[in-house]
Motif scaffolding. Sequence first.
Motif, short mmCIF file in Angstrom:
data_model
loop_
_atom_site.label_atom_id
_atom_site.label_comp_id
_atom_site.label_asym_id
_atom_site.label_seq_id
_atom_site.Cartn_x
_atom_site.Cartn_y
_atom_site.Cartn_z
N LEU A 1 -2.31 0.55 -4.33
CA LEU A 1 -3.19 0.93 -3.24
C LEU A 1 -4.01 -0.27 -2.79
N LYS B 1 -10.12 4.43 -3.39
CA LYS B 1 -8.75 4.18 -3.84
C LYS B 1 -8.62 4.43 -5.35
N ASP C 1 0.82 -1.21 0.00
CA ASP C 1 0.00 0.00 0.00
C ASP C 1 0.85 1.26 0.00
N GLY C 2 0.58 2.12 -0.99
CA GLY C 2 1.30 3.38 -1.09
C GLY C 2 2.69 3.26 -1.67
N VAL C 3 3.12 2.03 -1.94
CA VAL C 3 4.46 1.79 -2.47
C VAL C 3 4.40 1.25 -3.90
N GLU D 1 3.56 10.47 -10.29
CA GLU D 1 3.28 9.72 -9.06
C GLU D 1 2.92 8.27 -9.39
N LYS E 1 -3.92 11.27 -8.87
CA LYS E 1 -2.46 11.35 -8.89
C LYS E 1 -1.99 11.78 -10.27
N LEU F 1 4.98 4.64 -8.45
CA LEU F 1 4.38 3.42 -7.91
C LEU F 1 4.72 2.22 -8.80
#
Length: 418
Positions: free
Chosen positions: A354, A367, A349-351, A378, A374, A382
């Motif tokens: 989501l 999400k 998550d977030g890396v 961004e 984004k 990801l």
Amino acid sequence: MELYLYSFTFKRGGAGFAADKFKILAKKLKFEPVLGISQDNASSFQFFKRLISFFLSKFLVDNNPIKHSLNLFSCNSVLKAFKDTEALHHIHWINNDTLSIFDFNKIPKGAIITLHDEWLYCGAEHCYDVNDNFFYFINGYKFFKKEWNGFNWNYIIWKIKFNKLSKRRDLIFTVPSNWMLERAKKSLILKNADVRLLPNPIDTKLFRPMKDEKRFFDIDRTQFEFGKDEFIICFGAIVGINNYYKGSKLLEEAMNILRNSIDKEKSKKIKILTFGGKKEEASIKNGFETFSIGHINKPQQLVTLYSNVDCVIVPSLVESFGQVAAEALACETPVICFDCSGLRDIVKDGVTGLLAKKYDANDLALKIEIMFKKDALERLQLGQNGRKHIVKNFSFEVIQNKYGDILNDALILARDSK
């Protein structure tokens, strides 16, 4: 050394494709010959036996829509190969009457059994009901259960597997995710067995970013072209998007929620591409323009697809591994999924993408909206994080080393068990 690999098929489906990749890894590990045993060229009589099992399975109604298998019969080629006690044996997905439950005692000593779903430690179902908190695979199946109608095959099949496997210490079992590892080790059938983590290998040289500046798709003679400012969501399943556990209903609900939460003009930028179901003309579904590609058989076409969408959504209720998610991340495309099952190993998550709350359509919609808002850089970050994660943990080279260690241990186990 000679190595047999067993799978219902090596030509289709997530388990079949994964089993075929292990054939490739075995050859790289200098096993010779590597022999694949399957029903890809089975006789009409074998198909007739499958029909009998399928028909009998319908006498059970347990409210679990997942596939159920009885495995009452074996494929003769499997039993014949089992007699080669000088070889190693790696058993993959053996349902559709590839290997009968009554023949589990004939599995050679030192064999490796890879679980591609939960069938081996459950009853007849391939995935334990996500709405059932009794956890019979942990506590033991009951013959009488008022919620189940008809003949209780779940108990019968589980009991036979328990009797045939629970006391065997001459086998190595592998699972593709930490989620399955935890569940398998808790199950009554495998709690005392040697169960290890062996993820499915991802060909990161094939699945890699292949961006097209024009965002033009030409897949199976179907052409699509999208603008750079459009946000393309991809959803699909190799075995078909209408499978209950693939979560299409929750995705539809989430898209309806999303339609009402964002500006109408902005929503026009959102396009949906689906694969795995029927090929259809472009239409408006849930308020968004939707394109259905149909089944994709060529991996390179999947690479093109994953590489040129903005995100891939995997709304599955259960995934033993998460093949689609892993392949998409290898192509540097972020993934949105529920925080559940084997997907937790793939999506961080977030890396790398989501994670939505488990089975929560409202949070899934949120999400998707966050990903939509984004900017391209961004999302690219990801995706790049995702590829690094896949290469580090699931590439051929990494899994080959893990597989080699397990094969060596299986060889020692086979010799010590004679």
